[in-house]
Design a protein around this motif. Structure first.
Motif, short mmCIF file in Angstrom:
data_model
loop_
_atom_site.label_atom_id
_atom_site.label_comp_id
_atom_site.label_asym_id
_atom_site.label_seq_id
_atom_site.Cartn_x
_atom_site.Cartn_y
_atom_site.Cartn_z
N HIS A 221 5.19 -8.73 -1.37
CA HIS A 221 4.60 -7.51 -0.99
C HIS A 221 5.59 -6.53 -1.62
CE1 HIS A 221 1.53 -8.89 1.93
NE2 HIS A 221 2.52 -9.81 1.89
N ASP A 222 5.36 -5.56 -2.26
CA ASP A 222 5.87 -4.58 -2.83
C ASP A 222 5.39 -3.16 -2.58
OD1 ASP A 222 7.85 -3.01 -4.49
OD2 ASP A 222 8.24 -4.84 -5.86
N ILE A 223 6.08 -2.18 -2.16
CA ILE A 223 5.72 -0.70 -1.66
C ILE A 223 6.54 0.17 -2.63
CG2 ILE A 223 5.15 0.74 0.11
CD1 ILE A 223 5.42 -1.80 1.87
N MET A 224 5.79 0.94 -3.57
CA MET A 224 6.49 1.80 -4.41
C MET A 224 6.26 3.26 -3.79
SD MET A 224 6.01 0.28 -8.17
CE MET A 224 4.19 0.59 -8.04
N SER A 225 7.21 4.06 -3.99
CA SER A 225 6.95 5.65 -3.39
C SER A 225 6.11 6.18 -4.55
CB SER A 225 8.21 6.28 -3.21
OG SER A 225 8.89 6.26 -4.65
N ASP A 226 5.49 7.48 -4.26
CA ASP A 226 4.34 7.93 -5.28
C ASP A 226 5.03 8.53 -6.52
OD1 ASP A 226 5.95 10.09 -4.36
OD2 ASP A 226 4.11 11.38 -3.70
N GLY A 227 6.60 8.42 -6.49
CA GLY A 227 6.97 8.86 -7.80
C GLY A 227 7.05 7.76 -8.86
N LEU A 228 6.50 6.75 -8.59
CA LEU A 228 6.41 5.32 -9.63
C LEU A 228 4.91 4.95 -9.62
CD1 LEU A 228 9.32 3.22 -7.88
CD2 LEU A 228 9.22 4.26 -10.14
N THR A 229 4.48 4.62 -10.89
CA THR A 229 3.23 4.31 -11.22
C THR A 229 3.10 2.89 -11.63
OG1 THR A 229 2.63 6.61 -11.73
CG2 THR A 229 1.08 4.73 -12.47
N PHE A 230 2.58 1.90 -11.04
CA PHE A 230 2.50 0.42 -11.34
C PHE A 230 1.78 0.36 -12.77
CE2 PHE A 230 0.15 -3.90 -10.38
CZ PHE A 230 1.28 -4.38 -11.11
#
Length: 490
Positions: A221-230
């Motif tokens: 499970h990996d949760i990225m903040s909105d400043g990062l686009t997968f």
């Protein structure tokens, strides 16, 4: 006697597989089972599976105990086609048989005696001798795993359960594109320009008792903040070998409120791969640092994993603690002032960054020229070599020389420890720049000076010519008179 030997073999196998460091003390009418485990949040429960007559430390005339239901006993008889506890023991010949038996009777347990927490130990009190199945019926929310093992209790017993859980290490690669240096996969912080792709690595190390599981579920499970686009570029390796995408499923979703992106990489059964105990499952992917990025963008990850080897479907799971990485990006502001340090309008600036990886290594513009202001701001910068150029000069002022400098940053997870500006030779320019490690900002004043004025026709320049000419005429006259006097004296 043969049946008794079979039973003893079974119990020894269970002990060897499921527990370690067992010790006993003097015989008593009441028995204490002490379980060494310094982790809080467990509840261990003892179920008496077999009982019998005690003589010293010997248990004879084995019968069923009260920890297994009559339904369970009947189910065991049907499974093994036998009619007594001793007959069951005769059917269990090796460790695999022992594990299968423990897993089979797990749903038929009853009359459990729960442990009490005594700090670094858990204790269970019982007044009846026998063979007990010890299970931890509650595990901590993070980092826990179930165990199940058999103990012979004819004396006080102390044991340290053999349980293990996977671990997760999340890292980020840090790349300086001005000098082509890279720190890949072994750091918890990095800095990048907006628009850069940031490489991440998730490394799961499997537990030492992985072989005890029939099915092993593993979910990243990996949760990225909105400043990062997968970037949707997940790859997985085990033991350095690429794992086929048919073995796992990748899903991602964006939270409509926070903008966070959650990624899951799911192995419904890791046993379909070449994974083994203590091996590493390595997941790599990248994310773009987008224009929503702030000074500090966080990325949290954790593992969900099967934690009950007694279940054949691996459905009961636990979670590891979260592991975090941080991506930093910096902001530069240049204030345009005159020689009196007052704001000066009419200038335009372009910032360039030295790019080692460009088709032709050299300075590349960071955006376009900024005009129409007295302060000029560039957001989303990482460390590296820069050049600030005054591409539009205010009327009546001299164009400034190009300003070349380096941004040098050191940081760890969640903290920038230093942010300095140097010239290209490494000289500290802190007297010219102001930096903030808590906000990731850099600022400086850029001073313009008025141009030198040339003399105007008919003004003081003409007067100077007249004065100089008059002086030359007077000097010539004096020289002529002097020569005539010298001649007449001869």
């Amino acid at each position: 006697m043969k049946k008794m030997k079979k039973l003893v073999s079974l119990l020894l196998a269970l002990v060897m597989v499921m527990a370690m460091a067992v010790s006993v003390s003097a015989t008593s009418n009441n028995y204490t089972i002490t379980i060494n485990n310094s982790t809080d949040g467990y509840v261990y429960t003892a179920y008496q599976i077999f009982t019998g007559d005690t003589s010293g430390t010997t248990l004879s005339n084995i019968e069923w105990g009260n920890g297994i239901s009559q339904t369970g006993i009947s189910a065991v008889y049907n499974k093994y086609n036998v009619s007594s506890a001793a007959d069951v023991a005769e059917e269990l010949e090796d460790e695999d048989d022992a594990k299968e038996f423990a897993a089979f009777i797990a749903e038929y347990l009853q009359n459990g005696i729960a442990s009490t927490d005594q700090g670094n130990t858990y204790t269970i009190e019982t007044s009846t001798a026998g063979y007990y199945l010890i299970e931890n019926t509650t595990v901590p929310n993070e980092g826990g795993a179930y165990t199940s093992y058999m103990l012979k209790v004819v004396e006080d017993v102390t044991t340290s359960p053999k349980s293990d859980v996977p671990s997760l290490d999340k890292t980020v690669g840090d790349i300086n594109d001005s000098d082509n240096t890279t720190t890949q996969g072994d750091t918890d912080s990095a800095d990048y320009d907006i628009g850069d792709d940031v490489p991440f690595t998730l490394t799961a190390t499997l537990p030492s008792n992985y072989a005890d599981y029939t099915t092993y579920k593993l979910v990243f499970h990996d949760i990225m903040s909105d400043g990062l686009t997968f970037n949707e570029d997940v790859a997985v390796k085990i033991g350095g070998n690429t794992v086929a995408v048919t073995n796992y499923e990748v899903q991602s979703s964006i939270d409509g409120t926070t903008g966070e992106t959650t990624i899951t990489i799911t192995f419904s059964n890791l046993k379909t791969t070449a994974a083994a105990a203590n091996s590493s499952v390595v997941v790599t992917y990248s994310a773009e640092l987008n224009d929503k990025a702030s000074f500090m963008e966080e990325n949290n990850a954790y593992l969900e994993y099967s934690n009950n080897p007694n279940q054949t479907d691996g459905s009961t799971t636990g979670n590891t603690p979260k592991d975090k990485t941080t991506v930093f990006t910096f902001t530069l502001t240049a204030y345009k002032v005159d020689s009196s340090s007052q704001p000066l309008s009419g200038a335009g600036f372009t910032l360039y960054k030295y790019d080692y990886d460009a088709s032709t290594p050299g300075y590349v513009a960071v955006g376009t020229e900024i005009t129409g202001a007295t302060s000029f701001t560039w957001s989303g910068l990482d460390d590296g070599q820069y050049k600030l150029v005054e591409t539009t000069t205010p009327a009546g002022y001299n164009t400034m020389d190009d300003l070349e400098f380096k941004i040098v940053a050191t940081h760890t997870e969640g903290t920038v420890s230093s942010l300095t500006i140097t010239d290209l030779a490494g000289k500290d320019l802190s007297s010219d720049f102001t930096t903030s490690t808590s906000a990731g900002t850099i600022s400086t004043n850029i001073t313009n000076y008025t141009g030198a004025e040339m003399p105007e026709t008919g003004g003081i320049g003409t007067t100077l010519f007249y004065v100089i000419g008059t002086l030359l005429v007077l000097c010539a006259a004096v020289l002529l008179v002097t020569r005539k006097r010298m001649s007449s004296e001869k």
